[in-house]
Design a protein around this motif. Sequence first.
Motif, PDB file in Angstrom:
ATOM      1  N   VAL A  23       0.853  -1.190   0.000  1.00  0.00           N
ATOM      2  CA  VAL A  23       0.000   0.000   0.000  1.00  0.00           C
ATOM      3  C   VAL A  23       0.886   1.236   0.000  1.00  0.00           C
ATOM      4  O   VAL A  23       1.881   1.293   0.729  1.00  0.00           O
ATOM      5  N   ILE A  24       0.497   2.210  -0.812  1.00  0.00           N
ATOM      6  CA  ILE A  24       1.166   3.505  -0.821  1.00  0.00           C
ATOM      7  C   ILE A  24       0.132   4.558  -0.430  1.00  0.00           C
ATOM      8  O   ILE A  24      -0.961   4.607  -0.998  1.00  0.00           O
ATOM      9  N   PHE A  25       0.505   5.386   0.545  1.00  0.00           N
ATOM     10  CA  PHE A  25      -0.292   6.557   0.899  1.00  0.00           C
ATOM     11  C   PHE A  25       0.487   7.767   0.391  1.00  0.00           C
ATOM     12  O   PHE A  25       1.552   8.082   0.933  1.00  0.00           O
ATOM     13  N   HIS A  26      -0.024   8.409  -0.647  1.00  0.00           N
ATOM     14  CA  HIS A  26       0.663   9.583  -1.194  1.00  0.00           C
ATOM     15  C   HIS A  26       0.086  10.830  -0.535  1.00  0.00           C
ATOM     16  O   HIS A  26      -0.940  11.361  -0.948  1.00  0.00           O
ATOM     17  N   LEU A  27       0.759  11.282   0.526  1.00  0.00           N
ATOM     18  CA  LEU A  27       0.305  12.441   1.294  1.00  0.00           C
ATOM     19  C   LEU A  27       1.203  13.652   1.096  1.00  0.00           C
ATOM     20  O   LEU A  27       0.871  14.743   1.549  1.00  0.00           O
ATOM     21  N   ALA A  28       2.339  13.477   0.448  1.00  0.00           N
ATOM     22  CA  ALA A  28       3.287  14.577   0.274  1.00  0.00           C
ATOM     23  C   ALA A  28       2.700  15.636  -0.645  1.00  0.00           C
ATOM     24  O   ALA A  28       2.154  15.326  -1.702  1.00  0.00           O
ATOM     25  N   ALA A  29       2.807  16.888  -0.202  1.00  0.00           N
ATOM     26  CA  ALA A  29       2.342  18.007  -1.024  1.00  0.00           C
ATOM     27  C   ALA A  29       2.769  19.318  -0.396  1.00  0.00           C
ATOM     28  O   ALA A  29       2.984  19.401   0.815  1.00  0.00           O
ATOM     29  N   GLU A  30       2.881  20.311  -1.226  1.00  0.00           N
ATOM     30  CA  GLU A  30       2.975  21.689  -0.734  1.00  0.00           C
ATOM     31  C   GLU A  30       1.532  22.092  -0.498  1.00  0.00           C
ATOM     32  O   GLU A  30       0.794  22.357  -1.438  1.00  0.00           O
ATOM     33  N   SER A  31       1.095  22.075   0.760  1.00  0.00           N
ATOM     34  CA  SER A  31      -0.332  22.204   1.059  1.00  0.00           C
ATOM     35  C   SER A  31      -0.780  23.609   1.448  1.00  0.00           C
ATOM     36  O   SER A  31      -1.956  23.817   1.711  1.00  0.00           O
TER      37      SER A  31
END
Length: 188
Positions: free
Chosen positions: A86-94
């Motif tokens: 499973v990959i949780f892609h949470l990285a972002a300039e938010s």
Amino acid sequence: NKSTKPDISFWKDKRVLITGIAGCAGSHLAERLIKYGADVHGVVRKHASPIYLNINHIINSLKIFVIDLTELDSIENVIKKVDPHVIFHLAAESSATVSVDEPKRSFYNNVESTYNTFIAARKYANSLEGLQVACSSEQYGYFKDFNEIPMKETSPLRPLHPYTLSKITAEYIAKMYHDVYGIPSVIT
């Protein structure tokens, strides 16, 4: 599916990769998954100082990769090593403010990191069962009149700044990779 919330035992010994693991959502997710017995790996952005306050207390229970997600070969190497379930892609300039002040950098970072994560997962995540992409309710922007309340996933998209435009693009990347390549995408 019987439930959108898997049984806790689902996570036992699953290899999980969390991009943005040092952020608020990523760190709390990592804590929970470690408790459930998952083998948790995380991606953090290169910083001048490698201090990750949100994950210091669990750092010995993780494998951390310090990379730039806008560099395709970097995320490819991580996914090759981890072969996540499973990959949780949470990285972002938010930050909406940062996206207004630096629209090109903010948009590029969020879109390119999402696109690269999907490219790498398609090529090297042989055990992949799901790739979750964090989007935002801000994608819907404002409402024109009270008949639009409550907003739904079918409500019109009205991005108000580059951050929301980047999250709309991330959602469409996830949809396209699901429809065209069969990547088991989950959009939240």
